[in-house]
Design an enzyme around this catalytic site. Structure first.
Site, PDB file in Angstrom:
ATOM      1  N   LYS A  19       0.794  -1.306  -0.078  1.00 36.13           N
ATOM      2  CA  LYS A  19       0.101   0.063   0.178  1.00 36.13           C
ATOM      3  C   LYS A  19       0.898   1.161  -0.075  1.00 36.13           C
ATOM      4  O   LYS A  19       0.478   2.302  -0.717  1.00 36.13           O
ATOM      5  CB  LYS A  19      -0.860  -0.128   1.084  1.00 36.13           C
ATOM      6  CG  LYS A  19      -2.077  -0.999   1.091  1.00 36.13           C
ATOM      7  CD  LYS A  19      -3.007  -0.733   2.170  1.00 36.13           C
ATOM      8  CE  LYS A  19      -3.957  -1.892   2.358  1.00 36.13           C
ATOM      9  NZ  LYS A  19      -4.690  -2.268   1.131  1.00 36.13           N
ATOM     10  N   GLU A  63      -3.566   6.926   7.721  1.00 39.01           N
ATOM     11  CA  GLU A  63      -4.409   7.690   6.601  1.00 39.01           C
ATOM     12  C   GLU A  63      -5.279   8.204   7.395  1.00 39.01           C
ATOM     13  O   GLU A  63      -5.672   8.113   8.359  1.00 39.01           O
ATOM     14  CB  GLU A  63      -5.071   6.530   5.746  1.00 39.01           C
ATOM     15  CG  GLU A  63      -4.046   6.151   4.512  1.00 39.01           C
ATOM     16  CD  GLU A  63      -4.960   5.289   3.614  1.00 39.01           C
ATOM     17  OE1 GLU A  63      -6.297   5.083   3.524  1.00 39.01           O
ATOM     18  OE2 GLU A  63      -4.212   4.471   2.874  1.00 39.01           O
ATOM     19  N   HIS A  69     -15.626  -5.720   4.387  1.00 43.34           N
ATOM     20  CA  HIS A  69     -14.743  -5.557   3.300  1.00 43.34           C
ATOM     21  C   HIS A  69     -14.847  -6.406   2.102  1.00 43.34           C
ATOM     22  O   HIS A  69     -14.029  -6.279   1.150  1.00 43.34           O
ATOM     23  CB  HIS A  69     -13.235  -5.471   3.669  1.00 43.34           C
ATOM     24  CG  HIS A  69     -12.920  -4.414   4.789  1.00 43.34           C
ATOM     25  ND1 HIS A  69     -13.510  -2.996   4.804  1.00 43.34           N
ATOM     26  CD2 HIS A  69     -12.493  -4.736   5.978  1.00 43.34           C
ATOM     27  CE1 HIS A  69     -13.097  -2.562   5.857  1.00 43.34           C
ATOM     28  NE2 HIS A  69     -12.367  -3.305   6.764  1.00 43.34           N
ATOM     29  N   ARG A 104      -5.088  -7.524 -11.558  1.00 50.77           N
ATOM     30  CA  ARG A 104      -5.784  -8.861 -12.017  1.00 50.77           C
ATOM     31  C   ARG A 104      -7.132  -8.576 -12.491  1.00 50.77           C
ATOM     32  O   ARG A 104      -7.917  -7.399 -12.285  1.00 50.77           O
ATOM     33  CB  ARG A 104      -5.756  -9.943 -10.983  1.00 50.77           C
ATOM     34  CG  ARG A 104      -6.659  -9.293  -9.598  1.00 50.77           C
ATOM     35  CD  ARG A 104      -6.977 -10.296  -8.670  1.00 50.77           C
ATOM     36  NE  ARG A 104      -7.327  -9.596  -7.648  1.00 50.77           N
ATOM     37  CZ  ARG A 104      -8.460  -8.899  -7.000  1.00 50.77           C
ATOM     38  NH1 ARG A 104      -9.381  -9.040  -7.996  1.00 50.77           N
ATOM     39  NH2 ARG A 104      -8.528  -8.299  -6.100  1.00 50.77           N
TER      40      ARG A 104
END
Ligand code: ADP
Length: 527
Positions: free
Chosen positions: A133, A217, A252, A309
């Site tokens: 990330k 974040e 999620h 992908r």
């Protein structure tokens, strides 16, 4: 190694080689999806299968099939070196990884290439560039793509975390650099919580990824998850094929996706598309990929990560854009150039419901069993990308995704009505599924108005589960159950059906059971 597309990542020069035979290193619906793309392009396909999948549809539909080991993925679908050996042994020129399993493993993409085979996906270098990330954020920042305010360096300790959080303002999100699947992530709302949250995020990250790097974040309240589909060829052409709205998530995990998004205007689509293309170019990206963004309530959007992908939800883009993404994966890998430089505007509306073997009434517990009856919806605008059939055994070895039900219609309202109709037609008997849960979501007034964000489903879950299923369904099911019970009384040969239908009718008071649905369909057919 040549520099590519002016990006910062060095990738090898183009390879132009026809693909005649593809080994598909995956299973289930995506393996079948790739088989179908191969068939339409006149390419032979080789399926691989574990002990659990010997009878699976993807095995039968492929031109060849090779057994690769026991059910455990670690001993079959994740054995990259063995898969490469199999590909060479059967004379395949290329490997398609699907999604999950080895699809985003840099080492595997590299090993496939080193073995002289074509990798149907982005270069290993691009996978690596987007692999963590923090690396992806650094790349995106350099490309001018907006990222969530925050840092790119691992936190040293709690004092460092407190200082950084104060700089961005609470609430903040601690995130594992190596993260995936929501692991190693903690929301912190006040300074007092940060030390404990950091320690547990680091521990979880270390366990899950073997890397305890955690960064900060800003936590965005109530955003939408909107992602942009990218296609890039080997000659520097890179286009954005519009957005997918994927805010309907539980833990999620996406459950319903649509294209386009009610929240995205043509102007925003262009800006998000340009931002996604800039990030992809910076990574030297080739083939199909997806940039995930958070779209905040105030209209600002932030790059989260790139999935290197094909995605589960690719069909909704295919339907509104009129593009076959899996065929393009193969064509790009063989060296074909994209024929378009401008993305078409989306046409109509597409919705996908993930049909999983989970029991929503029981906390979405995985359900196992043998598919005893399957009725697949059809009719105008309905697409079924499935990996099951009657007799399929659903176990616990793999992802619970059984199939994807996708509809296409001129407008969002028409697509919702079409999806409701298709879900009513669908019967899966033998395992619990998410079918009926989708009907509850689709009936919700806020969902119908498009007033959703990434927290919506979880906060709405108790209310959704408490509502009665559509009244007409229950009514028809009860009548059908009674009719069948009556028929069986007169013809005892149909062993056990009455008892099971009767239990179906009982269940129908709270939620229609699979048996009641079977009965309902039989009743419709006049049986
Ligand atoms: P993972 O790779 O573990 O899935 P992501 O970065 O994709 O992690 O984040 C997972 C989900 O967490 C996102 O889809 C979104 O719902 C939420 N999320 C991530 N970052 C933020 C943020 N900064 N603010 C609010 N929600 C976030």
């Amino acid at each position: 190694m040549a520099r590519h597309q002016g990006g910062s990542v060095a990738v090898p020069p183009p390879t132009v080689r026809p693909i005649r035979k593809v080994l598909i290193a995956n299973r289930g619906e995506i393996a079948l999806r790739v088989v179908r793309a191969c068939q339409e392009l006149g390419i032979s396909s080789v399926a691989v299968y574990s002990d659990a999948d010997a009878q699976a549809p993807h095995v039968r539909e492929a031109d060849e099939a090779v057994w690769i080991g026991p059910a455990a993925a670690s001993e079959s679908y994740l054995k990259g070196d063995h898969l490469i050996e199999v590909a060479r042994a059967v004379g395949a020129d290329a490997i398609h990884p699907g999604y999950g399993f080895l699809s985003e493993r840099e080492w595997f993409a590299r090993a496939v290439r080193d073995a002289g085979l074509i990798w149907i996906g982005p270069p290993a270098e691009a996978i690596a560039a987007m692999g963590s990330k923090t690396a992806a954020r650094t790349l995106a920042i350099a490309a001018g793509t907006p990222v969530v305010p925050g840092t790119t360096e691992a936190l040293r300790d709690a004092a460092d975390a407190t200082a950084v959080a104060a700089r961005f303002g609470y609430p903040v999100l601690l995130k594992a650099a190596a993260g995936g699947g929501g692991k190693g992530m903690r929301v912190v709302r006040e300074p007092g919580e940060i030390a404990a949250a950091l320690a547990s995020a680091q521990r979880e990250a270390k366990n899950a990824f073997g890397d305890d790097a955690v960064y900060v974040e800003k936590y965005i309240e109530g955003p939408r998850h909107v992602e942009i589909q990218i296609l890039a060829d080997q000659y520097g052409n890179c286009i954005a094929l519009g957005e997918r709205e994927c805010s309907i998530q539980r833990r999620h995990q996406k459950m319903i996706e649509e294209a386009p998004s009610v929240a995205v205007s043509p102007d925003l689509r262009k800006r998000m598309g340009d931002a996604a293309v800039a990030a992809a170019r910076a990574a030297g990206y080739v083939n199909a990929g997806t940039c995930e963004f958070l779209l905040a309530k105030n209209g600002e959007f932030y790059f989260l990560e790139m999935n290197t992908r094909i995605q589960v939800e690719h069909p909704v883009t295919e339907l509104v854009m009129g593009v076959d993404l899996v065929q393009w994966q193969l064509r790009i890998a063989a060296g074909e150039a994209l024929p378009f430089t401008e993305a078409p505007a989306p046409r109509g509306w597409a919705i996908e419901c993930r049909i999983t073997s989970e029991d929503p009434a029981n906390g979405f517990l995985p359900s196992t069993g043998r598919i005893a009856y399957l009725h697949i919806p059809s009719g105008p605008g309905v697409r079924w990308d499935g990996g099951i059939e009657v007799g399929s055994v659903v176990g616990l070895s793999y992802d619970p995704l059984l199939a994807k039900l996708i509809v296409f219609a001129p407008t969002r309202d028409a697509a919702i009505a079409r999806m409701e109709r298709a879900l009513q037609e669908l019967v899966i008997d033998g395992v619990e599924t998410s079918r009926e849960f989708h009907l509850r979501v689709l009936a919700d007034a806020e969902f119908r108005r498009g007033e959703i964000d990434i927290q919506w489903l979880e906060s709405r879950l108790p209310a959704l589960l408490a509502t009665a299923p559509p009244a007409e369904t229950v009514h028809v099911a009860a009548i059908a159950a009674a009719l069948i019970a009556d028929r069986e009384r007169r013809s005892p040969a149909a062993t056990g059906v009455a008892a099971r239908v009767a239990s179906g009718a009982r269940d129908a008071r709270s939620t229609e059971s699979d048996w009641a649905r079977t009965a309902r369909l039989d009743a419709r057919r006049g049986l």
